[in-house]
Design a protein around this motif. Structure first.
Motif, PDB file in Angstrom:
ATOM      1  N   ARG A  63      33.829  -3.727 -24.046  1.00  0.00           N
ATOM      2  CA  ARG A  63      32.817  -3.137 -24.955  1.00  0.00           C
ATOM      3  C   ARG A  63      33.310  -2.837 -26.209  1.00  0.00           C
ATOM      4  NH1 ARG A  63      27.369  -1.882 -24.067  1.00  0.00           N
ATOM      5  NH2 ARG A  63      26.419  -1.468 -25.875  1.00  0.00           N
ATOM      6  N   ARG A  64      34.708  -1.971 -26.180  1.00  0.00           N
ATOM      7  CA  ARG A  64      35.122  -1.657 -27.461  1.00  0.00           C
ATOM      8  C   ARG A  64      35.821  -2.949 -28.084  1.00  0.00           C
ATOM      9  NH1 ARG A  64      32.925   2.205 -25.481  1.00  0.00           N
ATOM     10  NH2 ARG A  64      31.322   1.156 -26.411  1.00  0.00           N
ATOM     11  N   TYR A  65      36.424  -3.701 -27.265  1.00  0.00           N
ATOM     12  CA  TYR A  65      36.811  -5.103 -28.036  1.00  0.00           C
ATOM     13  C   TYR A  65      35.736  -5.905 -28.653  1.00  0.00           C
ATOM     14  CZ  TYR A  65      39.087  -9.803 -28.203  1.00  0.00           C
ATOM     15  OH  TYR A  65      39.488 -10.826 -28.542  1.00  0.00           O
ATOM     16  N   GLN A  66      34.415  -5.966 -28.025  1.00  0.00           N
ATOM     17  CA  GLN A  66      33.544  -6.792 -28.586  1.00  0.00           C
ATOM     18  C   GLN A  66      33.051  -6.291 -29.957  1.00  0.00           C
ATOM     19  OE1 GLN A  66      32.111  -9.738 -27.740  1.00  0.00           O
ATOM     20  NE2 GLN A  66      33.627  -9.741 -25.957  1.00  0.00           N
ATOM     21  N   GLU A  67      32.963  -4.843 -29.999  1.00  0.00           N
ATOM     22  CA  GLU A  67      32.715  -4.162 -31.210  1.00  0.00           C
ATOM     23  C   GLU A  67      33.557  -4.376 -32.542  1.00  0.00           C
ATOM     24  OE1 GLU A  67      32.653  -0.141 -30.020  1.00  0.00           O
ATOM     25  OE2 GLU A  67      30.824   0.080 -29.021  1.00  0.00           O
ATOM     26  N   ASN A  68      34.827  -4.484 -31.843  1.00  0.00           N
ATOM     27  CA  ASN A  68      36.097  -4.748 -33.011  1.00  0.00           C
ATOM     28  C   ASN A  68      35.846  -6.265 -33.270  1.00  0.00           C
ATOM     29  OD1 ASN A  68      38.470  -4.049 -34.389  1.00  0.00           O
ATOM     30  ND2 ASN A  68      39.477  -5.444 -33.170  1.00  0.00           N
ATOM     31  N   GLN A  69      35.737  -7.273 -32.529  1.00  0.00           N
ATOM     32  CA  GLN A  69      35.370  -8.575 -32.791  1.00  0.00           C
ATOM     33  C   GLN A  69      34.160  -8.797 -33.823  1.00  0.00           C
ATOM     34  OE1 GLN A  69      37.628 -10.954 -32.405  1.00  0.00           O
ATOM     35  NE2 GLN A  69      38.860  -9.350 -31.503  1.00  0.00           N
ATOM     36  N   LYS A  70      33.277  -8.045 -33.776  1.00  0.00           N
ATOM     37  CA  LYS A  70      31.970  -8.090 -34.355  1.00  0.00           C
ATOM     38  C   LYS A  70      32.395  -7.618 -35.682  1.00  0.00           C
ATOM     39  CE  LYS A  70      27.754  -7.807 -32.775  1.00  0.00           C
ATOM     40  NZ  LYS A  70      26.323  -7.208 -32.379  1.00  0.00           N
ATOM     41  N   PHE A  71      33.189  -6.409 -35.786  1.00  0.00           N
ATOM     42  CA  PHE A  71      33.667  -5.934 -37.240  1.00  0.00           C
ATOM     43  C   PHE A  71      34.445  -6.939 -37.854  1.00  0.00           C
ATOM     44  CE2 PHE A  71      36.970  -3.866 -39.266  1.00  0.00           C
ATOM     45  CZ  PHE A  71      36.373  -3.379 -40.151  1.00  0.00           C
ATOM     46  N   LEU A  72      35.387  -7.327 -37.231  1.00  0.00           N
ATOM     47  CA  LEU A  72      36.340  -8.127 -37.827  1.00  0.00           C
ATOM     48  C   LEU A  72      35.765  -9.540 -38.228  1.00  0.00           C
ATOM     49  CD1 LEU A  72      39.524  -8.099 -35.446  1.00  0.00           C
ATOM     50  CD2 LEU A  72      39.195  -7.163 -37.773  1.00  0.00           C
ATOM     51  N   MET A  73      34.701  -9.960 -37.812  1.00  0.00           N
ATOM     52  CA  MET A  73      33.755 -11.217 -38.328  1.00  0.00           C
ATOM     53  C   MET A  73      33.461 -10.816 -39.632  1.00  0.00           C
ATOM     54  SD  MET A  73      30.875 -13.379 -36.611  1.00  0.00           S
ATOM     55  CE  MET A  73      29.588 -12.024 -36.618  1.00  0.00           C
ATOM     56  N   HIS A  74      32.677  -9.522 -39.861  1.00  0.00           N
ATOM     57  CA  HIS A  74      32.198  -9.210 -41.168  1.00  0.00           C
ATOM     58  C   HIS A  74      33.512  -9.059 -42.162  1.00  0.00           C
ATOM     59  CE1 HIS A  74      28.065  -9.522 -39.630  1.00  0.00           C
ATOM     60  NE2 HIS A  74      28.404  -8.747 -38.624  1.00  0.00           N
ATOM     61  N   TYR A  75      34.203  -8.283 -41.501  1.00  0.00           N
ATOM     62  CA  TYR A  75      35.349  -7.712 -42.439  1.00  0.00           C
ATOM     63  C   TYR A  75      36.111  -8.966 -43.080  1.00  0.00           C
ATOM     64  CZ  TYR A  75      40.042  -5.750 -43.517  1.00  0.00           C
ATOM     65  OH  TYR A  75      41.129  -5.385 -43.935  1.00  0.00           O
ATOM     66  N   ASN A  76      36.525  -9.988 -42.384  1.00  0.00           N
ATOM     67  CA  ASN A  76      37.225 -11.299 -42.867  1.00  0.00           C
ATOM     68  C   ASN A  76      36.210 -11.964 -43.686  1.00  0.00           C
ATOM     69  OD1 ASN A  76      39.359 -10.778 -41.243  1.00  0.00           O
ATOM     70  ND2 ASN A  76      38.565 -11.876 -39.656  1.00  0.00           N
ATOM     71  N   LYS A  77      34.901 -11.845 -43.525  1.00  0.00           N
ATOM     72  CA  LYS A  77      34.151 -12.678 -44.639  1.00  0.00           C
ATOM     73  C   LYS A  77      34.396 -11.778 -46.105  1.00  0.00           C
ATOM     74  CE  LYS A  77      30.391 -14.419 -41.801  1.00  0.00           C
ATOM     75  NZ  LYS A  77      29.124 -14.288 -41.446  1.00  0.00           N
ATOM     76  N   VAL A  78      34.210 -10.629 -46.121  1.00  0.00           N
ATOM     77  CA  VAL A  78      34.326  -9.632 -47.282  1.00  0.00           C
ATOM     78  C   VAL A  78      35.921 -10.153 -47.819  1.00  0.00           C
ATOM     79  CG1 VAL A  78      34.689  -7.330 -48.270  1.00  0.00           C
ATOM     80  CG2 VAL A  78      32.916  -7.959 -46.576  1.00  0.00           C
ATOM     81  N   ILE A  79      36.845 -10.157 -47.067  1.00  0.00           N
ATOM     82  CA  ILE A  79      38.262 -10.372 -47.425  1.00  0.00           C
ATOM     83  C   ILE A  79      38.424 -11.684 -48.080  1.00  0.00           C
ATOM     84  CG2 ILE A  79      40.634 -10.614 -46.820  1.00  0.00           C
ATOM     85  CD1 ILE A  79      39.746  -7.756 -46.997  1.00  0.00           C
TER      86      ILE A  79
END
Length: 131
Positions: A63-79
């Protein structure tokens, strides 16, 4: 003591990019709360710190891994957006940028060529602009 800590953390999630982002956010909110003197923001920073602790000690790693992946998806778009803006700022002296009137694709053309016909690489629409 180190062995006890290692045994305690075995099977737990630990830290990741989302936790680091939340930690920086908590520190920023805490600093703002001390400057502006709002108790509400101070409570928000403590809630963020509690959530970081919960995520770090969680045994539900999937579950924590899935939360991190969702965050990274948005984070990478911003970067990527910031990297694109940085690249455009570096190229602004040698290139002009125009949007295609039909498909809104950004087209890069060399500066100083006068009035030229630009062909959109995406939709093949031709439009005339001054560079």
């Amino acid at each position: 003591m180190k062995e006890k800590f290692v045994r305690f953390m075995q099977g737990r999630y630990g830290t990741d990019k989302l936790n680091r982002f939340l930690l920086v956010s908590a520190v920023v909110v805490s600093l703002i709360s001390t400057i502006v003197r709002l108790e509400f923001l101070f409570i928000v920073s403590y809630i963020l710190l509690g959530y970081i602790l919960f995520r770090t000690l969680s045994k539900n790693t999937y579950r924590r891994y899935q939360e991190n992946q969702k965050f990274l998806m948005h984070y990478n778009k911003v970067i990527q957006w910031f990297q694109k803006k940085k690249k455009r700022m570096q190229e602004r002296k040698t290139y002009s940028f125009f949007k295609c009137p039909k498909c809104k694709q950004m087209v890069r053309v060399p500066k100083g060529k006068g009035k030229i016909a630009i062909t959109c690489p995406k939709c093949r629409e031709e439009f005339i602009k001054r560079t």
